[in-house]
Design an enzyme around this catalytic site. Structure first.
Site, PDB file in Angstrom:
ATOM      1  N   ASP A   1     -12.827 -21.590   7.108  1.00 46.05           N
ATOM      2  CA  ASP A   1     -13.575 -22.756   7.579  1.00 46.05           C
ATOM      3  C   ASP A   1     -15.053 -22.351   7.562  1.00 46.05           C
ATOM      4  O   ASP A   1     -15.379 -21.164   7.448  1.00 46.05           O
ATOM      5  CB  ASP A   1     -13.110 -23.106   8.999  1.00 46.05           C
ATOM      6  CG  ASP A   1     -13.991 -24.142   9.663  1.00 46.05           C
ATOM      7  OD1 ASP A   1     -14.207 -25.213   9.063  1.00 46.05           O
ATOM      8  OD2 ASP A   1     -14.492 -23.864  10.770  1.00 46.05           O
TER       9      ASP A   1
ATOM     10  N   ASP B   1     -18.222 -24.290   9.509  1.00 46.73           N
ATOM     11  CA  ASP B   1     -18.955 -24.487  10.763  1.00 46.73           C
ATOM     12  C   ASP B   1     -18.163 -23.953  11.948  1.00 46.73           C
ATOM     13  O   ASP B   1     -17.026 -24.370  12.193  1.00 46.73           O
ATOM     14  CB  ASP B   1     -19.274 -25.971  10.961  1.00 46.73           C
ATOM     15  CG  ASP B   1     -20.251 -26.474   9.918  1.00 46.73           C
ATOM     16  OD1 ASP B   1     -21.426 -26.081   9.980  1.00 46.73           O
ATOM     17  OD2 ASP B   1     -19.839 -27.235   9.031  1.00 46.73           O
TER      18      ASP B   1
END
Length: 221
Positions: free
Chosen positions: A14, A16
Site C-alpha cells: 500500500d 499512503d
C-alpha cells in the site's frame, strides 16, 4: 523465499500510511481546508475514509453530509495545501521503507504498489521520493471499478506480477486495506499507522508490526 513460515513469491505495498506518512498529513490538511472554506468535515469521517479511493470517499462524504456536500472543492483546497507542504518539507517516508525495498530488490523479489490514490498523484509522490524505480507494477484507485475494502486492486496487482494470491504478502496499514487483502486471498500484514483497525478486522492480519523496520528480519531468501 519465506516470510516467517509462509512461502511467498511477490510483495505488494500500500502507499499512503504504509510507505509514506501521508495519512496523518492528509487528515491535518483536509481539516485545515474544510475550516478555511467553512465546510464541515469531522475527524471520524476522515478516519473512515482511510484506504478509500476518491470515488468512495466522495460517496462517504455525501452520505454523511448530504448530496450537496462540495467534496471536490475541499479536496482541491487540501491538495493545494499538501503540495505546498511537500514543496517546503519534502515527502515524509516512513521508517524502514527504503531498507525493505532495497532488500527485496537485491533479492529480485517482484514488487507492486496498490494504492487508492489516483495515478497522477501517485506518480508525483513516487517521482518526488525517488521510489518509483522499485515498482514496475502500479495499480491506482482510479484504475479499478471497486475501491478497497473490495479485493479488486490487489487481485489486479497479483495478476500483473504473474503471481498467486496465496503466495503474496500485502503490506497495509488501514482497515479497508486489510479487508481487501484478506478478500483477495493474499497474506495481509499490518503495519501500524494512525490507529489500529477494529479488532475483528485486525484479526485478519497474518502478523502485525509497529513499523516497517521490524519487517526486514522476517524475510528469508
Amino acid at each position: 523465499m519465506k516470510f516467517l513460515d509462509k512461502s511467498i513469491d511477490v510483495v505488494i505495498f500500500d502507499m499512503d500510511g504504509t510507505i509514506f506518512d501521508t495519512e496523518r498529513l492528509a487528515i491535518k490538511l483536509y481539516t485545515e481546508a474544510s475550516q478555511m472554506l467553512g465546510i464541515p468535515l469531522g475527524l471520524d469521517i476522515l478516519e473512515k475514509s482511510i484506504g478509500l479511493n476518491a470515488v468512495a470517499t466522495e460517496k462517504l462524504m455525501k452520505e454523511t453530509y448530504g448530496e450537496d456536500y462540495p467534496y471536490g472543492k475541499v479536496k482541491e483546497k487540501a491538495l493545494q495545501l499538501k503540495f505546498a507542504y511537500i514543496n517546503q518539507f519534502g515527502l515524509p517516508i516512513k521508517e524502514g521503507v527504503k531498507e525493505v525495498l532495497r532488500k527485496l530488490r537485491e533479492n529480485s523479489v517482484p514488487m507492486a504498489l496498490a494504492t487508492s490514490t489516483d495515478r497522477d498523484l501517485t506518480e508525483k509522490y513516487l517521482g518526488a521520493s525517488g521510489l518509483n524505480k522499485y515498482f514496475p507494477v502500479i495499480v491506482c484507485g482510479n484504475e479499478v471499478a471497486k475501491s478497497k475494502p473490495e479485493p479488486e486492486i490487489f487481485l489486479k496487482a497479483v495478476d500483473l506480477l504473474g503471481g498467486e494470491a496465496s503466495r503474496c504478502i500485502v503490506l497495509e496499514d488501514s482497515e479497508n486495506g486489510l479487508l481487501a487483502a484478506s478478500r483477495a486471498g493474499t497474506i495481509p500484514v499490518l503495519v501500524k499507522d494512525i490507529k489500529y483497525p477494529a479488532d475483528q478486522v485486525r484479526k485478519l492480519a497474518f502478523c502485525e508490526y509497529e513499523s516497517m523496520i521490524e519487517i526486514i528480519s522476517c524475510f528469508e531468501f
